[in-house]
Design an enzyme around this catalytic site. Structure first.
Site, PDB file in Angstrom:
ATOM      1  N   TYR A 229       1.554   4.241   2.454  1.00  0.00           N
ATOM      2  CA  TYR A 229       0.264   3.941   1.665  1.00  0.00           C
ATOM      3  C   TYR A 229       0.655   3.155   0.606  1.00  0.00           C
ATOM      4  O   TYR A 229      -0.078   2.172   0.303  1.00  0.00           O
ATOM      5  CB  TYR A 229      -0.217   5.399   1.154  1.00  0.00           C
ATOM      6  CG  TYR A 229      -1.216   5.467   0.301  1.00  0.00           C
ATOM      7  CD1 TYR A 229      -2.506   5.081   1.105  1.00  0.00           C
ATOM      8  CD2 TYR A 229      -1.226   5.787  -0.979  1.00  0.00           C
ATOM      9  CE1 TYR A 229      -3.609   5.375   0.136  1.00  0.00           C
ATOM     10  CE2 TYR A 229      -2.275   5.614  -1.635  1.00  0.00           C
ATOM     11  CZ  TYR A 229      -3.603   5.699  -1.268  1.00  0.00           C
ATOM     12  OH  TYR A 229      -4.889   5.620  -1.975  1.00  0.00           O
TER      13      TYR A 229
ATOM     14  N   LYS B 244      -1.130  -0.365  -0.258  1.00  0.00           N
ATOM     15  CA  LYS B 244      -1.846  -0.589  -1.740  1.00  0.00           C
ATOM     16  C   LYS B 244      -1.176  -1.888  -2.303  1.00  0.00           C
ATOM     17  O   LYS B 244      -2.185  -2.772  -2.971  1.00  0.00           O
ATOM     18  CB  LYS B 244      -1.697   0.562  -2.416  1.00  0.00           C
ATOM     19  CG  LYS B 244      -2.485   1.820  -1.725  1.00  0.00           C
ATOM     20  CD  LYS B 244      -4.028   1.206  -1.458  1.00  0.00           C
ATOM     21  CE  LYS B 244      -4.822   2.380  -1.156  1.00  0.00           C
ATOM     22  NZ  LYS B 244      -6.270   1.538  -0.972  1.00  0.00           N
TER      23      LYS B 244
END
Ligand code: NAI
Length: 885
Positions: A163, A167
């Site tokens: 993640y 991001k």
């Protein structure tokens, strides 16, 4: 402030079925936007799909009176989402890339699929949707994109390797798109939100969860998507009521010069500097980021050094600016210090010490070394040392001195000194360090240049540049053309040191003994002052010391006060070569020495006239020029009052074809733009008018111009990186300024002197006074003649600029600079006293009694003149003629 609305704007919000996306979509719709509510409708891990999520939100928007359409595609199918916008609403203005999933797991348990799925929704999905909208944004010259990043990526978080990667992936994408989109009105920003949602319900403690409404995030997202927001490439943290931009900052870092081997140990040694954020900067683009590297390349290969002298670090170092002031008293004390007027009846030398001398007071020109050396001593006292220099005073000898006066020293001045290490030579046994000090007067005009050469004993031998080999100023073999002999008084060093050089070596017997001298020695610069006076006495053109231009000396041995100095001089073609020796010891104390003279006595230049861009003045030409750009910069500064404080540097622009000079002073409070030259530029940029205009129109890239050699940057190259705001000037504004200027009648070149927005020093009174007298004489010669008598009166203005004029009350004429008939009375005074008298604030008699006016000749005439004071109308100088007729 008006409401920020989105009427007629079409907004795509991905992942708008829940959480943040839903809040964004509802806010946009409530403010008039037509919204595509996109959501695949899977679970938080990205499994499954359903139309329900998007439908619920569309229904809610419609219930509230808004306009929305559902899109059930995955963001991986970005084309279809954008097509929905085009098919339904006919356009696309805003993309909010918000869809997201989580597959949290510690890295060592992370599967290929965990990695891939997260990547595909966040990075690939943001790419696909944005890519599909991009051509429309470009074509319509408008678009807004908001990416959704996360603190997990910025700061790192356990179990979110996939993640965090994704991001920061979208953040990188946003940064590049911001650069590509800027010129086409497409702005791309990134938010790192925090909000209660199904993504965070497992991460956030319950107390936080309640406080973090998605609705607290959406206003920032909406603002970034509004045309009112001109920020692009920004990263923002938002949530729980907190809104803040985030940026990169960089330690000032360590620069290692190229060409020297760079070792692991060098990195180890420099680690504290590499990681020191006390000195930091904020690079905002690739060009700024490259600054130190560019400067390092510019600085050229390493020049070596050793434990005492690190040439790379020391060379070019500029010391902090210092200031000083002097007046007639300082000049007189110095003159006495270098043995002037030892015969008080010698008219030649009395001029150096008596401020009311009938031929005018003049400075001993070698006083020019004093303010600079005092500045250097003041820095030494504070312990300010150039970086890379590591030695004690016991190693230091004053080797040589060179001093140039660009015009005669005025009888008083306020000075600013700038010192820089200009050369370092390896003499084997020692190192030579040359420090140049430029001294500027209160108008910023260069008055004096000094070069001090320090010899550092035992500090050479690094195999560096040995410097020039040939001996300068060697006397010819013939006997000297003149010889002057003067005994130096036993207390001379004590008198000389009052001019500033406080070194105890010249006063304290015990201190001198510690350095191996039998008693205090004379200052080398004092010996120089003696010898210079001797040369002036024999060779100054027209017996006027104001012709002095430069002096060079090498200090070869010390002098003891009480000894006799013999100066031998040879008049060579362009200089007077001299040698000074001590008679008693037959020791040469000054050698390789010479003085040069100016051909005419240089005068202070009039302040630079405003540079009118003549190209633009040419008839019919309406294209904006650099002049318009600088007006636009002025306007920009007014609107961005913090800019100057952030930059804090002075820039000189030298434009060519056609030539113009501009000063952009971002050190002055609020910043200042002025035509003309500045003496205090940190950074000078040279570029052609055409390239400059292309650059400010955004058509040419500064970095490319620089690397291509069309843009030359000297001085503080790093400072130029702070000029990126130039590309943000609005071209239409520049064009408007051009149009306004074209509509204003041109001002003749010689009348624009006062147009510069620089607060000028008050114009000298003398020319205005002369003009007023001329006018009065023209109007009423008879009345003036009656009041004063048919006499000829000369005025001499003794300060800077010096001037004189003669009024013939009989003929009713004013003559300038010694023209016209001989005067029956001469009044010598300073400009300020002339002003005080002419404006009626001071009485001539009182000025005389206080010693402010010298009267030579018929004092009775002077008395009658008193009646004239205050009766003349002096104008304020703005439209004064350049001088007396
Ligand atoms: P959420 O789970 O409530 O909303 C995400 C939405 O995206 C869901 O409705 C989901 O169906 C949709 N979605 C997932 N994959 C999709 C796909 N392939 N195509 C279309 N839609 C898809 O989560 P939340 O919290 O509202 O998150 C929104 C964004 O904010 C995400 O990008 C998330 O990573 C980010 N974020 C959220 C934080 C928070 O504190 N809530 C913190 C940092 C970032």
């Amino acid at each position: 402030m008006p409401d920020l609305r989105f009427d007629d704007r079409v907004v795509v919000v991905t992942g708008a079925g829940h959480g943040l996306g839903r809040a964004h979509a509802e806010l946009f719709a409530a403010r008039g936007a037509k919204v595509v509510v996109n959501d695949l409708g899977g679970d938080r891990r990205g499994d499954g799909e359903s139309a329900r999520a998007a439908d619920v939100v569309v229904a809610a928007i419609k219930d509230a009176g808004g306009e929305a359409v559902a899109s059930y595609h995955s963001v991986e199918d970005g084309d279809a989402i954008i097509q929905t916008a085009l098919d339904t609403f006919g356009r696309i203005d805003v993309v909010i890339n918000n869809a997201g999933i989580l597959r949290d797991v510690s890295f060592h348990k992370m599967t290929e699929e965990d990695w891939e799925r997260v990547y595909r929704v966040h990075v690939y999905g943001s790419y696909r949707v944005t890519r599909a909208a991009w051509p429309h944004f470009r074509d319509q010259g408008y678009g807004r994109v908001v990416m959704t990043a996360s603190a997990a990526g910025i700061y790192g978080n356990f179990g979110q390797a996939n993640y965090a990667m994704a991001k920061m992936g979208v953040f990188g994408l946003a940064n590049a798109l911001a650069v590509e989109g800027r010129k086409r009105g497409v702005h791309v920003n990134t938010v790192a939100p925090i909000a209660a949602s199904r993504l965070t319900e497992s991460v956030l403690p319950p107390k936080f969860f309640d406080a973090l409404q998605p609705e607290y995030v959406s206003p920032l997202v909406a603002f970034l998507a509004h045309e009112a927001c001109d920020t692009t490439g920004g990263l923002f943290e938002v949530g729980g009521g907190f809104f803040a931009q985030l940026r990169f900052e960089r330690a000032q870092g360590e620069v290692m010069r190229l060409g020297r081997a760079m070792q692991v140990e060098d990195v180890h040694r420099a680690w504290s500097t590499i990681t020191d954020f006390d000195q930091r900067e904020v690079p905002t683009d690739v060009m700024t980021a490259m600054g130190p590297i560019v400067a390092n390349i510019e600085a050229g290969p390493s020049r070596g050094g050793n434990e005492f002298v690190d040439v790379d670090r020391a060379l070019g170092f500029t010391y902090p600016e210092t200031t000083s002031r002097y007046d007639e008293r300082d000049l007189a004390i110095y003159a006495l210090g270098v043995g002037a007027a030892s015969d008080p009846l010698d008219a030649h030398e009395l001029r150096f010490v008596y401020e009311m001398h009938r031929d005018g007071f003049v400075a001993v020109p070698t006083y020019g070394v004093i303010p600079a050396i005092n500045g250097v001593l003041a820095l030494a006292k504070e312990g300010t040392m150039a970086p890379g220099l590591n030695y004690g005073l016991e190693r230091l000898l004053h080797g040589e001195q060179r001093m140039t006066l660009h015009r005669p020293l005025p009888s008083r001045a306020e000075l600013t000194h700038r010192s820089r290490i200009v050369d370092i030579f390896d003499k084997g046994k020692g190192a030579l360090i040359l420090t140049e000090t430029e001294t500027f007067d209160e108008d910023g005009d260069l008055l004096i240049t000094n070069v001090f050469t320090a010899f550092i004993k035992g500090a050479g031998g690094w195999g560096g540049d040995p410097g020039p080999k040939e001996k300068k100023n060697v006397p010819p073999s013939r006997p000297p053309d003149a010889v002057e002999k003067q005994k130096i008084e036993a207390d001379q060093a004590l008198l000389y040191r009052l001019s500033g050089d406080w070194n105890p070596l010249h006063a304290d017997p015990a201190f001198a003994a510690a350095f191996g001298f039998e008693r205090p020695i004379l200052h080398g610069l004092c010996t120089m002052g003696y010898a210079a006076r001797h040369v002036l006495r024999h060779f100054a053109p027209q017996d006027d010391p104001r012709f002095f231009q430069s002096i060079d000396v090498r200090f070869s041995k010390s002098v003891f006060p009480g000894e006799t100095l013999v100066t031998e001089m040879w008049k060579e073609e362009d200089r007077v070569v001299f040698v000074a020796r001590v008679e008693e010891r037959d020791a040469v104390v000054l050698q390789n020495a010479a003085i040069t003279f100016h051909e005419t006595i240089p005068e202070k230049a009039v302040p630079t006239a405003r540079v009118t861009d003549e190209g633009a003045a040419a008839e019919g030409q309406t294209a904006p020029t650099s002049g318009d750009v600088f007006l636009a910069i002025e306007a920009y500064l007014a609107e961005h009052p913090d800019l100057a404080a952030n930059v804090g540097k002075v820039f000189q622009f030298r434009l060519t074809d056609p030539t113009s000079l501009w000063t952009l002073d971002l050190q002055a409070p609020g910043g200042r733009v002025a035509p003309g030259e500045t003496a205090s530029a940190h950074c000078t940029l040279e570029i052609s008018e055409a390239d400059f205009m292309a650059m400010t129109r955004g058509e040419a890239d500064a970095q490319k111009l620089y690397f291509g050699g069309q843009l030359k940057i000297s001085g503080d190259v790093m400072a130029s990186q702070k000029l990126t705001f130039l590309s943000q000037l609005d071209p239409s504004r520049v064009a408007d300024l051009r149009a306004t200027r074209a509509a204003t009648p041109a001002v003749p070149r010689d009348e624009v002197t006062d147009e510069a927005p620089v607060p000028a020093r008050p114009a000298p009174t003398a020319p205005r006074f002369a003009a007023a007298v001329t006018e009065q004489l023209a109007r009423d010669t008879a009345a003036l003649r009656d009041a004063v008598g048919a006499v000829v009166v000369a005025w001499r203005i003794t300060d800077d600029p010096e001037s004189s004029f003669t009024v013939d009350f009989g003929e009713g004429a004013v003559h300038r600079d010694g023209g016209g008939p001989g005067a029956e009375v001469t009044l010598s005074l300073r400009d300020e006293h002339l002003e005080a008298w002419a404006t009626g604030q001071a009485d001539l008699q009182r000025l005389f009694q206080r010693g402010h006016v010298r009267i030579d000749g018929d004092v009775a005439i002077a008395h009658r003149l008193g009646r004239l004071g205050g009766a003349l109308k002096l104008n304020d100088g703005a439209d004064a003629p350049g001088g007396a007729a």
